[in-house]
Design a protein around this motif. Structure first.
Motif, mmCIF file in Angstrom:
data_model
loop_
_atom_site.group_PDB
_atom_site.id
_atom_site.type_symbol
_atom_site.label_atom_id
_atom_site.label_comp_id
_atom_site.label_asym_id
_atom_site.label_seq_id
_atom_site.Cartn_x
_atom_site.Cartn_y
_atom_site.Cartn_z
ATOM 1 N N GLY A 192 -19.488 -2.117 7.705
ATOM 2 C CA GLY A 192 -18.125 -2.850 7.178
ATOM 3 C C GLY A 192 -16.921 -2.074 7.484
ATOM 4 N N CYS A 193 -15.925 -2.718 7.131
ATOM 5 C CA CYS A 193 -14.626 -1.879 7.035
ATOM 6 C C CYS A 193 -13.946 -1.997 5.563
ATOM 7 C CB CYS A 193 -13.415 -2.631 7.945
ATOM 8 S SG CYS A 193 -12.660 -4.062 7.157
ATOM 9 N N ALA A 194 -13.730 -0.702 5.291
ATOM 10 C CA ALA A 194 -13.143 -0.261 3.839
ATOM 11 C C ALA A 194 -11.758 -0.663 3.747
ATOM 12 C CB ALA A 194 -13.586 1.142 3.709
ATOM 13 N N VAL A 195 -11.465 -1.453 2.614
ATOM 14 C CA VAL A 195 -10.355 -1.913 2.171
ATOM 15 C C VAL A 195 -9.514 -1.283 0.781
ATOM 16 C CG1 VAL A 195 -8.588 -4.161 1.973
ATOM 17 C CG2 VAL A 195 -10.740 -4.015 3.478
ATOM 18 N N LEU A 196 -8.740 -0.900 0.761
ATOM 19 C CA LEU A 196 -8.151 -0.325 -0.624
ATOM 20 C C LEU A 196 -7.630 -1.697 -1.118
ATOM 21 C CD1 LEU A 196 -7.350 1.787 -2.619
ATOM 22 C CD2 LEU A 196 -5.159 1.891 -1.446
ATOM 23 N N ALA A 197 -8.306 -2.106 -2.448
ATOM 24 C CA ALA A 197 -7.819 -3.238 -3.056
ATOM 25 C C ALA A 197 -6.695 -3.134 -4.091
ATOM 26 C CB ALA A 197 -9.148 -3.568 -4.012
ATOM 27 N N HIS A 198 -6.073 -4.231 -4.197
ATOM 28 C CA HIS A 198 -4.675 -4.520 -5.057
ATOM 29 C C HIS A 198 -4.151 -3.168 -5.331
ATOM 30 C CE1 HIS A 198 -7.875 -3.707 -7.967
ATOM 31 N NE2 HIS A 198 -8.375 -4.864 -7.721
ATOM 32 N N PRO A 199 -3.410 -2.496 -4.567
ATOM 33 C CA PRO A 199 -2.929 -1.269 -4.655
ATOM 34 C C PRO A 199 -1.575 -1.392 -5.813
ATOM 35 C CG PRO A 199 -2.314 -1.844 -2.428
ATOM 36 C CD PRO A 199 -3.514 -2.714 -3.118
ATOM 37 N N GLY A 200 -1.267 -2.457 -6.024
ATOM 38 C CA GLY A 200 -0.065 -2.625 -7.105
ATOM 39 C C GLY A 200 -0.686 -2.719 -8.556
ATOM 40 N N ARG A 201 -2.015 -2.861 -8.622
ATOM 41 C CA ARG A 201 -2.417 -3.314 -9.995
ATOM 42 C C ARG A 201 -2.940 -1.844 -10.784
ATOM 43 N NH1 ARG A 201 -6.741 -7.524 -9.748
ATOM 44 N NH2 ARG A 201 -5.623 -8.572 -8.169
ATOM 45 N N TYR A 202 -2.839 -0.890 -10.142
ATOM 46 C CA TYR A 202 -3.232 0.447 -10.776
ATOM 47 C C TYR A 202 -2.461 0.930 -11.800
ATOM 48 C CZ TYR A 202 -6.704 -0.178 -7.193
ATOM 49 O OH TYR A 202 -7.852 -0.831 -6.395
ATOM 50 N N ALA A 223 -8.100 -0.290 6.032
ATOM 51 C CA ALA A 223 -6.907 -1.166 5.621
ATOM 52 C C ALA A 223 -6.621 -1.097 4.124
ATOM 53 C CB ALA A 223 -7.631 -2.635 5.938
ATOM 54 N N MET A 224 -5.664 -1.767 3.973
ATOM 55 C CA MET A 224 -5.149 -2.160 2.487
ATOM 56 C C MET A 224 -4.807 -3.422 2.235
ATOM 57 S SD MET A 224 -1.716 0.084 1.984
ATOM 58 C CE MET A 224 -0.694 -0.679 1.146
ATOM 59 N N GLU A 225 -4.996 -3.954 1.070
ATOM 60 C CA GLU A 225 -4.644 -5.267 0.540
ATOM 61 C C GLU A 225 -2.835 -5.268 0.602
ATOM 62 O OE1 GLU A 225 -8.410 -7.168 -1.511
ATOM 63 O OE2 GLU A 225 -6.704 -6.609 -2.942
ATOM 64 N N VAL A 226 -2.400 -6.070 1.382
ATOM 65 C CA VAL A 226 -0.955 -6.025 1.228
ATOM 66 C C VAL A 226 -0.475 -7.419 0.521
ATOM 67 C CG1 VAL A 226 1.160 -6.684 2.754
ATOM 68 C CG2 VAL A 226 -0.679 -4.919 3.481
ATOM 69 N N ALA A 227 -1.075 -8.417 0.812
ATOM 70 C CA ALA A 227 -0.697 -9.689 0.104
ATOM 71 C C ALA A 227 -1.611 -10.181 -0.844
ATOM 72 C CB ALA A 227 -0.575 -10.623 1.159
ATOM 73 N N GLN A 228 -1.203 -10.549 -2.124
ATOM 74 C CA GLN A 228 -2.026 -11.275 -3.143
ATOM 75 C C GLN A 228 -1.121 -12.507 -3.662
ATOM 76 O OE1 GLN A 228 -2.183 -6.996 -4.747
ATOM 77 N NE2 GLN A 228 -3.356 -8.503 -6.068
ATOM 78 N N CYS A 229 -1.627 -13.598 -4.313
ATOM 79 C CA CYS A 229 -0.914 -14.426 -4.909
ATOM 80 C C CYS A 229 -0.142 -14.318 -5.747
ATOM 81 C CB CYS A 229 -1.820 -15.771 -5.170
ATOM 82 S SG CYS A 229 -3.208 -15.516 -6.177
ATOM 83 N N ALA A 243 1.194 0.506 4.739
ATOM 84 C CA ALA A 243 0.117 0.411 5.454
ATOM 85 C C ALA A 243 0.274 0.982 7.012
ATOM 86 C CB ALA A 243 -0.224 -0.907 5.430
ATOM 87 N N GLN A 244 1.545 0.359 7.500
ATOM 88 C CA GLN A 244 1.943 0.847 8.882
ATOM 89 C C GLN A 244 2.016 2.174 8.795
ATOM 90 O OE1 GLN A 244 5.141 -2.068 10.562
ATOM 91 N NE2 GLN A 244 4.617 -2.839 8.467
ATOM 92 N N GLU A 245 2.831 2.964 7.578
ATOM 93 C CA GLU A 245 2.833 4.455 7.901
ATOM 94 C C GLU A 245 1.717 5.037 7.877
ATOM 95 O OE1 GLU A 245 5.173 6.669 4.423
ATOM 96 O OE2 GLU A 245 6.480 5.030 4.648
ATOM 97 N N HIS A 246 0.645 4.702 7.245
ATOM 98 C CA HIS A 246 -0.445 5.489 7.377
ATOM 99 C C HIS A 246 -1.789 4.914 8.284
ATOM 100 C CE1 HIS A 246 0.468 7.938 3.854
ATOM 101 N NE2 HIS A 246 0.946 6.931 3.525
ATOM 102 N N ASP A 247 -1.118 4.093 9.268
ATOM 103 C CA ASP A 247 -2.144 3.297 10.110
ATOM 104 C C ASP A 247 -3.286 2.678 9.675
ATOM 105 O OD1 ASP A 247 -2.792 2.573 12.989
ATOM 106 O OD2 ASP A 247 -4.050 4.297 12.900
ATOM 107 N N LEU A 248 -3.119 1.861 8.625
ATOM 108 C CA LEU A 248 -3.796 1.171 7.938
ATOM 109 C C LEU A 248 -3.750 -0.381 8.245
ATOM 110 C CD1 LEU A 248 -4.051 2.745 4.560
ATOM 111 C CD2 LEU A 248 -5.872 2.714 5.844
ATOM 112 N N ALA A 249 -4.535 -1.132 8.435
ATOM 113 C CA ALA A 249 -4.463 -2.567 8.920
ATOM 114 C C ALA A 249 -4.005 -3.437 7.553
ATOM 115 C CB ALA A 249 -5.695 -3.122 9.529
#
Ligand code: AMP
Ligand code: MN
Ligand code: MN
Ligand code: MN
Length: 288
Positions: A192-202, A223-229, A243-249
């Protein structure tokens, strides 16, 4: 910042009764279709048990939906609980299964200790109450929260966490989750691919959040989550730039748990221009 509609609509973070979601996997996929989601990742906490039923429902009812097998793994980093989503994993992979079994064993022990602590605060039978609400699923603090609401100890989830279950409160037990590296490695081993979840919620300061993103990237994160509702204004742009700075999708997901007025499958999910969508970097995520 204007909305760029992209089709199909991707929602890459959601929960079922296999953990702390309220819908069955079958109900969840039907709801996703109602909300025009074309690709839905099922990402229960430390469990892959909801995936098979969701996939079977899509086949049986010929739903226009792709189900992405996923998981949300709790990790501990610098004393913070950080969630790592795995997308397009092989749910049966032994390395992943081993890690998830250890996480669930810890969840059980933590649940017993949470209940002991609540008992001392004269809140009886919390383990049985939370277990009843969890059913066959993985036990989470969300189930203790619902039990406490049932008892009338608080009115809302936010309130009950603030009063009883957040760090430092009566029902809080320091967690023993795996590390970020262990979660990323198990996800990769399972294909699978590994995604950092909801970075704004910590609740991290900008300095610490940037440190976390750099650490996640160094650990092999994809990758990291960029968009949430539900997102503070400008957060989406900021996360896209990091995300772009760290070359994460970039990924997007509702983190849907249950029908409620603020969070819905597929709602407000779109990525700012510039960040590479995770489904372009990992074509296996795209619909057939
Ligand atoms: P656990 O993984 O067992 O620690 O449970 C964490 C889950 O509890 C999260 O995935 C959320 O669903 C829920 N949760 C955590 N904090 C809050 C909060 N402040 N308000 C509502 N739900 C929360
Ligand atoms: Mn949850
Ligand atoms: Mn989470
Ligand atoms: Mn989640």
């Amino acid at each position: 910042m204007s909305e760029i509609p992209r089709f199909p609509l991707y929602d890459l973070h959601s929960h079922t009764r296999a953990s702390d979601g309220l819908l069955t996997p079958s109900e969840l996929v039907q709801r996703a279709v109602t909300h025009r989601v074309g690709v839905l990742a099922i990402t229960d906490h430390d469990s892959v048990d909801g995936i098979a039923e969701a996939q079977q429902t899509v086949i049986d009812q010929q739903l226009p939906l792709k189900v992405v097998p996923g998981v949300e793994i709790s990790t501990l980093w610098e004393n913070h609980e950080i969630h790592i989503v795995g997308l397009q994993i092989d749910p049966q992979h032994p390395a992943l299964q081993r890690l998830l079994a250890a996480q669930r064993e810890f969840r059980q022990q933590r649940a017993e200790r949470i209940a002991e602590r609540l008992e001392k605060a004269r809140i009886p039978d919390a383990l049985a109450g939370a277990r009843r609400l969890a059913g066959e699923g993985v036990i989470t603090r969300g189930h203790f929260a619902r039990y406490l609401i049932e008892l009338g100890k608080a009115d809302t989830m936010v309130q009950v966490f603030k009063q009883y279950l957040a760090r430092g409160k009566t029902g809080y037990v320091p967690p023993l989750w795996c590390t970020i590296e262990e979660a990323v490695t198990a996800i990769h081993e399972a294909g699978g691919c590994a995604v950092l979840a909801h970075p704004g919620r910590y609740g991290l300061s900008t300095k610490w959040l940037k440190r976390l993103i750099a650490w996640f990237k160094a650990a092999g994160g994809d990758a990291m989550e960029v968009a949430q509702c539900q997102q503070a204004p400008h957060e989406r742009t900021q996360h896209s730039l990091w995300a772009q700075e760290h070359d994460l999708a970039g990924s997007q997901g509702s983190d849907f748990h249950q029908p409620c007025p603020w969070i819905e499958l597929g709602r407000k999910l779109w990525l700012p221009g510039g960040v590479q969508p995770v489904w372009e970097r990992f074509p296996a995520l795209a619909p057939r």
